[in-house]
Design a protein around this motif. Structure first.
Motif, PDB file in Angstrom:
ATOM      1  N   ARG A   1      25.930  87.098  69.382  1.00 58.86           N
ATOM      2  CA  ARG A   1      25.239  87.273  70.663  1.00 58.86           C
ATOM      3  C   ARG A   1      23.788  86.814  70.559  1.00 58.86           C
ATOM      4  NH1 ARG A   1      22.172  91.057  73.509  1.00 58.86           N
ATOM      5  NH2 ARG A   1      21.982  92.393  71.667  1.00 58.86           N
ATOM      6  N   LEU A   2      23.350  86.014  71.549  1.00 56.35           N
ATOM      7  CA  LEU A   2      21.957  85.608  71.662  1.00 56.35           C
ATOM      8  C   LEU A   2      21.224  86.609  72.544  1.00 56.35           C
ATOM      9  CD1 LEU A   2      22.337  81.753  72.310  1.00 56.35           C
ATOM     10  CD2 LEU A   2      21.995  82.930  70.143  1.00 56.35           C
ATOM     11  N   ASP A   3      20.123  87.165  72.041  1.00 59.53           N
ATOM     12  CA  ASP A   3      19.351  88.171  72.794  1.00 59.53           C
ATOM     13  C   ASP A   3      18.171  87.463  73.467  1.00 59.53           C
ATOM     14  OD1 ASP A   3      18.147  90.379  73.818  1.00 59.53           O
ATOM     15  OD2 ASP A   3      17.739  91.345  71.886  1.00 59.53           O
ATOM     16  N   ILE A   4      18.451  86.811  74.599  1.00 54.97           N
ATOM     17  CA  ILE A   4      17.428  85.998  75.272  1.00 54.97           C
ATOM     18  C   ILE A   4      16.256  86.856  75.733  1.00 54.97           C
ATOM     19  CG2 ILE A   4      16.984  84.423  77.181  1.00 54.97           C
ATOM     20  CD1 ILE A   4      18.836  83.301  74.997  1.00 54.97           C
ATOM     21  N   ASP A   5      16.528  88.072  76.238  1.00 56.55           N
ATOM     22  CA  ASP A   5      15.460  88.905  76.812  1.00 56.55           C
ATOM     23  C   ASP A   5      14.398  89.281  75.789  1.00 56.55           C
ATOM     24  OD1 ASP A   5      16.510  88.900  79.371  1.00 56.55           O
ATOM     25  OD2 ASP A   5      17.790  90.646  78.990  1.00 56.55           O
ATOM     26  N   ASN A   6      14.755  89.303  74.519  1.00 57.99           N
ATOM     27  CA  ASN A   6      13.774  89.683  73.491  1.00 57.99           C
ATOM     28  C   ASN A   6      13.254  88.485  72.697  1.00 57.99           C
ATOM     29  OD1 ASN A   6      13.596  92.589  73.791  1.00 57.99           O
ATOM     30  ND2 ASN A   6      15.737  92.654  73.103  1.00 57.99           N
ATOM     31  N   SER A   7      13.403  87.292  73.273  1.00 59.02           N
ATOM     32  CA  SER A   7      12.895  86.086  72.614  1.00 59.02           C
ATOM     33  C   SER A   7      11.370  86.089  72.605  1.00 59.02           C
ATOM     34  CB  SER A   7      13.393  84.837  73.344  1.00 59.02           C
ATOM     35  OG  SER A   7      14.792  84.761  73.320  1.00 59.02           O
ATOM     36  N   LYS A   8      10.798  85.468  71.575  1.00 61.84           N
ATOM     37  CA  LYS A   8       9.344  85.333  71.469  1.00 61.84           C
ATOM     38  C   LYS A   8       8.950  83.895  71.770  1.00 61.84           C
ATOM     39  CE  LYS A   8       8.723  89.071  68.110  1.00 61.84           C
ATOM     40  NZ  LYS A   8       8.211  89.452  66.763  1.00 61.84           N
ATOM     41  N   ILE A   9       8.048  83.724  72.732  1.00 60.91           N
ATOM     42  CA  ILE A   9       7.651  82.391  73.190  1.00 60.91           C
ATOM     43  C   ILE A   9       6.203  82.137  72.800  1.00 60.91           C
ATOM     44  CG2 ILE A   9       7.371  80.880  75.196  1.00 60.91           C
ATOM     45  CD1 ILE A   9       9.519  82.542  76.612  1.00 60.91           C
ATOM     46  N   SER A  10       5.946  81.000  72.139  1.00 62.74           N
ATOM     47  CA  SER A  10       4.587  80.595  71.761  1.00 62.74           C
ATOM     48  C   SER A  10       4.332  79.193  72.276  1.00 62.74           C
ATOM     49  CB  SER A  10       4.415  80.632  70.238  1.00 62.74           C
ATOM     50  OG  SER A  10       4.679  81.925  69.727  1.00 62.74           O
ATOM     51  N   PHE A  11       3.187  78.973  72.888  1.00 56.64           N
ATOM     52  CA  PHE A  11       2.860  77.662  73.450  1.00 56.64           C
ATOM     53  C   PHE A  11       2.011  76.869  72.464  1.00 56.64           C
ATOM     54  CE2 PHE A  11       4.027  79.975  77.247  1.00 56.64           C
ATOM     55  CZ  PHE A  11       4.711  79.019  77.987  1.00 56.64           C
ATOM     56  N   TYR A  12       2.432  75.603  72.212  1.00 66.97           N
ATOM     57  CA  TYR A  12       1.666  74.706  71.354  1.00 66.97           C
ATOM     58  C   TYR A  12       0.713  73.853  72.174  1.00 66.97           C
ATOM     59  CZ  TYR A  12       5.419  76.050  68.207  1.00 66.97           C
ATOM     60  OH  TYR A  12       6.312  76.769  67.468  1.00 66.97           O
ATOM     61  N   ASN A  13       1.086  73.537  73.379  1.00 66.17           N
ATOM     62  CA  ASN A  13       0.223  72.881  74.362  1.00 66.17           C
ATOM     63  C   ASN A  13       0.793  73.246  75.723  1.00 66.17           C
ATOM     64  OD1 ASN A  13       2.186  70.930  75.232  1.00 66.17           O
ATOM     65  ND2 ASN A  13       1.661  69.605  73.513  1.00 66.17           N
ATOM     66  N   PRO A  14       0.172  72.866  76.833  1.00 68.72           N
ATOM     67  CA  PRO A  14       0.647  73.333  78.148  1.00 68.72           C
ATOM     68  C   PRO A  14       2.110  73.023  78.454  1.00 68.72           C
ATOM     69  CG  PRO A  14      -1.551  72.417  78.349  1.00 68.72           C
ATOM     70  CD  PRO A  14      -1.105  72.131  76.941  1.00 68.72           C
ATOM     71  N   ALA A  15       2.670  71.992  77.852  1.00 65.56           N
ATOM     72  CA  ALA A  15       4.048  71.607  78.188  1.00 65.56           C
ATOM     73  C   ALA A  15       5.037  71.858  77.063  1.00 65.56           C
ATOM     74  CB  ALA A  15       4.083  70.127  78.593  1.00 65.56           C
ATOM     75  N   LEU A  16       4.564  72.368  75.917  1.00 67.74           N
ATOM     76  CA  LEU A  16       5.416  72.487  74.733  1.00 67.74           C
ATOM     77  C   LEU A  16       5.377  73.909  74.190  1.00 67.74           C
ATOM     78  CD1 LEU A  16       7.100  70.643  72.752  1.00 67.74           C
ATOM     79  CD2 LEU A  16       5.058  70.605  71.332  1.00 67.74           C
ATOM     80  N   ALA A  17       6.570  74.480  73.978  1.00 63.75           N
ATOM     81  CA  ALA A  17       6.640  75.867  73.509  1.00 63.75           C
ATOM     82  C   ALA A  17       7.676  76.014  72.407  1.00 63.75           C
ATOM     83  CB  ALA A  17       6.991  76.794  74.668  1.00 63.75           C
ATOM     84  N   GLY A  18       7.412  76.938  71.502  1.00 64.77           N
ATOM     85  CA  GLY A  18       8.388  77.325  70.500  1.00 64.77           C
ATOM     86  C   GLY A  18       8.978  78.675  70.875  1.00 64.77           C
ATOM     87  N   VAL A  19      10.305  78.796  70.807  1.00 63.82           N
ATOM     88  CA  VAL A  19      10.975  80.032  71.212  1.00 63.82           C
ATOM     89  C   VAL A  19      11.865  80.511  70.075  1.00 63.82           C
ATOM     90  CG1 VAL A  19      12.452  81.153  72.911  1.00 63.82           C
ATOM     91  CG2 VAL A  19      11.015  79.215  73.598  1.00 63.82           C
ATOM     92  N   THR A  20      11.625  81.720  69.595  1.00 62.77           N
ATOM     93  CA  THR A  20      12.466  82.326  68.567  1.00 62.77           C
ATOM     94  C   THR A  20      13.396  83.332  69.239  1.00 62.77           C
ATOM     95  OG1 THR A  20      10.756  82.051  66.878  1.00 62.77           O
ATOM     96  CG2 THR A  20      12.501  83.647  66.425  1.00 62.77           C
ATOM     97  N   ILE A  21      14.700  83.080  69.128  1.00 61.02           N
ATOM     98  CA  ILE A  21      15.718  83.878  69.818  1.00 61.02           C
ATOM     99  C   ILE A  21      16.427  84.777  68.806  1.00 61.02           C
ATOM    100  CG2 ILE A  21      17.787  83.774  71.265  1.00 61.02           C
ATOM    101  CD1 ILE A  21      16.984  80.850  71.898  1.00 61.02           C
ATOM    102  N   PRO A  22      16.398  86.092  68.986  1.00 57.02           N
ATOM    103  CA  PRO A  22      17.164  86.981  68.097  1.00 57.02           C
ATOM    104  C   PRO A  22      18.669  86.748  68.262  1.00 57.02           C
ATOM    105  CG  PRO A  22      15.504  88.205  69.335  1.00 57.02           C
ATOM    106  CD  PRO A  22      15.609  86.850  69.966  1.00 57.02           C
ATOM    107  N   VAL A  23      19.402  86.812  67.155  1.00 56.45           N
ATOM    108  CA  VAL A  23      20.856  86.642  67.153  1.00 56.45           C
ATOM    109  C   VAL A  23      21.470  87.831  66.430  1.00 56.45           C
ATOM    110  CG1 VAL A  23      22.781  85.145  66.520  1.00 56.45           C
ATOM    111  CG2 VAL A  23      20.560  84.129  67.071  1.00 56.45           C
TER     112      VAL A  23
END
Length: 641
Positions: free
Chosen positions: A93-115
């Protein structure tokens, strides 16, 4: 071989490595990404995962990321036998609601999704998966890169545990293995660990340990020369100690010579027979098994060489040339392994680690032709996942040996060049390539080995060669410095954002120092010579392969042959980028932001004072070459407006 690495660490890993982990913003007209929009994008993605819609999921990724590796990741996430994953025997199961989002620039983001992994009679486990998501010029979100290392490692481990819940021990392990488990448990009364057992002609031998067994230390993760916290020995089928537990390494039985066992202590080597008799004292630096009727090996102690005779006696000191030894080595120049060549099966004393292991003779390890321990599929175990096991390990001699071309008249070196390909059973990619150079120093009568990086792309695993180029040459710069030119695979984006430099000649500079060969240059430039040497034609002569992406994201060879103007432009602008030059054409900023990972910052409008005399010379030299080639657009040069 990328190095890698690493190669695979604890388990076989499938990684979707689509370019660098940090892919920098490409879109020129995109608006800023928003956290809520990214979350909704991922929820839509997860709905397609839950429905098992593989085709729909592919559309969430940028075109360049299509392919078999991506499909492997997606079928793993779907985790449904009906969607091409017959090994799915638990819940994911992917836990989308608890994902952590970090922005590298205004249009680019890194997202870590708990599994989360869970299943009947299984302990719930947690992992994570990281996406790099970009909002493109059409204001659509796309996944540009995936770091699935931790996720796939955890998935494989959990899958192995789930599999074994469905079978009894008798269905998984052979009778010989089950008996060895019991015997090994009894031996633990006398030893701290029993790490492996080897089956030879219906007899089982046990690798025993006194002290604190450290797998990572043994397997090369820690190459320090300090005293190890463990000592290995060998116990025979009658449970009598054949080799005392006082050695750092005990190689596979019969790997160096039939019926003998090679051992090591403090980098000194020797031999035992299977009755426990010392055949060769453990005091020699190298043992070279030979194809020779009179002498079965050449052995080295310090700077002195001796013959090991067929009756296992040692000759007096002889004038033996290492170049003569090399041509008689027992292992053929090219070979393929699918198991222990002696036919033995050596298993882990473990119900979780299932591969059959081979500990090759020390000289093959010294020459970097094999790792200290190699795992293959174990025929004695069924219904299990074979962690990092290989199906086939291929060594090919591409130049064996050739004399290095001397620039000063002092030609002391001969070289051999090997390509190595390792095919994994469910590994992180289908194969893993590496290359290896063996140097024969005729002046010092020594042999050195060095692993060359011949895949400089950002792709995980190994890129395949097109076959259009196959260059290898060695020049002697001084009596201790060599220049090696070798065809390497790459994934270098050129000015046209659908055009890539796929293969090129790469220069390495090796220095012989303190008994080892090591590279002397350290630069992020692909064309490293532009930083250290004044250029002439020999630096650009060679074979270059240019590829282009079609509308479906498939890479096709567009041209191959001599260097092109577009590659020369990249070479020139790379010099400026090394000093964080702020290009007036933003396309170059995009290119070097990607190629140099996070080490390039477009901040200096003028770098003339930073350029070295070599840099300036090479820029002028490249400019002269460019003038002889077809006219190019003005804005593709570094300093033009």
């Amino acid at each position: 071989m990328k190095t890698k690495p690493i190669i695979i660490a604890a388990v076989a890993i499938v990684v979707l490595a689509i370019g660098a982990y940090f892919i920098f913003f490409r879109g020129k007209n995109a608006t800023s990404a928003k956290e809520g929009e990214i979350t909704q994008f991922l929820k839509n993605f997860n709905r397609q995962v839950e429905k098992g819609n593989l085709d729909s999921l592919n559309h969430y990724f940028a075109n360049r990321q299509k392919g078999q590796v991506l499909n492997t990741l997606l079928t793993t996430l779907i985790n449904d036998p009906k969607a091409g994953n017959p090994e799915a025997v638990f819940n994911l199961r992917l836990d989308i609601d608890n994902s952590k989002i970090s922005f590298y620039n205004p249009a680019l983001a890194g997202v870590t999704i708990p599994v989360t992994f869970s299943g009947d009679h299984l302990t719930t486990k947690h992992s994570s998966l990281t996406f790099i998501i970009q909002k493109d010029e059409d204001n659509r979100y796309r996944i540009y890169s995936v770091d699935g290392t931790a996720f796939m490692s955890d998935y494989q481990i959990y899958k192995g545990q789930a599999w074994q819940k469905n079978y009894t021990d008798k269905e998984i392990y052979s009778p010989a293995t089950l008996k060895a488990f019991t015997d090994a448990a009894n031996l633990k009364v006398r030893y701290d660990s029993v790490i492996w057992f080897s089956h030879i002609k219906d007899k089982t031998y046990f690798y025993v340990v006194k002290g604190n067994w450290q797998w990572n230390y043994f397997n090369g993760d820690d190459k320090a020369d300090s005293v190890k916290a463990y000592q290995i020995g060998l116990v025979g089928p009658d449970f009598k100690e054949l080799i005392p537990a006082k050695y750092d390494i005990i190689h596979s039985i019969g790997s160096s010579f039939p019926g003998l066992v090679e051992v090591e202590k403090y980098h000194k080597r020797g031999l035992y027979d299977l009755s426990g008799k010392v055949v060769l004292p453990v005091e020699y630096d190298e043992i070279f098994p030979l194809n020779d009727s009179e002498n079965i090996a050449a052995i080295r102690k310090g700077n002195d060489y001796f013959w090991l005779k067929s009756d296992f006696t040692v000759s007096v000191k002889e004038d033996i040339r290492i170049s003569d030894i090399f041509s008689k080595l027992k292992q053929p120049a090219s070979f393929t392994l699918k198991a222990d060549p002696a036919g033995n099966i050596t298993e882990f004393n473990s119900k979780e680690r299932h591969g059959a292991i081979y500990l090759p003779p020390s000289y093959l390890v010294d020459l970097n032709l094999l790792p200290q321990i190699k795992e293959f599929q174990n025929p004695l175990r069924k219904h299990v996942y074979f962690d990092e096991a290989s199906s086939e390990y291929i060594v090919k001699a591409k130049a064996l040996p050739v004399k290095a071309v001397a620039t000063d008249g002092g030609n002391w070196f001969q070289t051999a060049f090997y390509s190595i390909r390792d095919y994994f059973i469910g590994g992180r990619s289908e194969f893993y390539d590496s290359s290896n150079l063996v140097l024969i120093d005729n002046k010092k009568n020594k042999m050195y080995a060095y692993a060359l990086r011949t895949d400089i792309s950002n792709e995980e695993g190994g890129a395949d060669y097109s076959g259009k180029c196959n260059e290898f040459s060695v020049n002697t710069v001084t009596d201790s410095l060599l220049e090696i030119k070798v065809t390497s695979t790459a994934d270098i984006e050129l000015y046209n954002n659908k055009t890539y430099l796929g293969e090129l000649p790469v220069f390495h500079y090796l220095k012989i120092e303190n008994g080892k060969a090591k590279e002397t240059l350290n630069t992020k430039r692909v064309f490293s010579f532009t930083k250290y040497q004044k250029m002439d034609d020999h630096f650009i002569n060679g074979c270059y392969v240019i590829g282009k992406l079609d509308d479906d994201g498939k890479y096709k060879i567009q041209s191959n042959g001599a260097i092109s103007a577009e590659v020369l432009r990249y070479m020139k602008n790379e010099i400026y980028a090394d000093y964080n030059y702020k290009f007036k054409d933003k396309r170059w900023t995009e290119i070097f932001s990607q190629q140099f990972y996070g080490s390039y910052k477009a901040e200096n409008t003028n770098v003339q004072d930073s350029l070295t005399e070599i840099d300036k010379y090479n820029i002028q030299w490249i400019d002269k070459k460019l003038k002889s080639l077809p006219v190019i657009k003005k804005n593709t040069l570094a300093l033009n407006n």
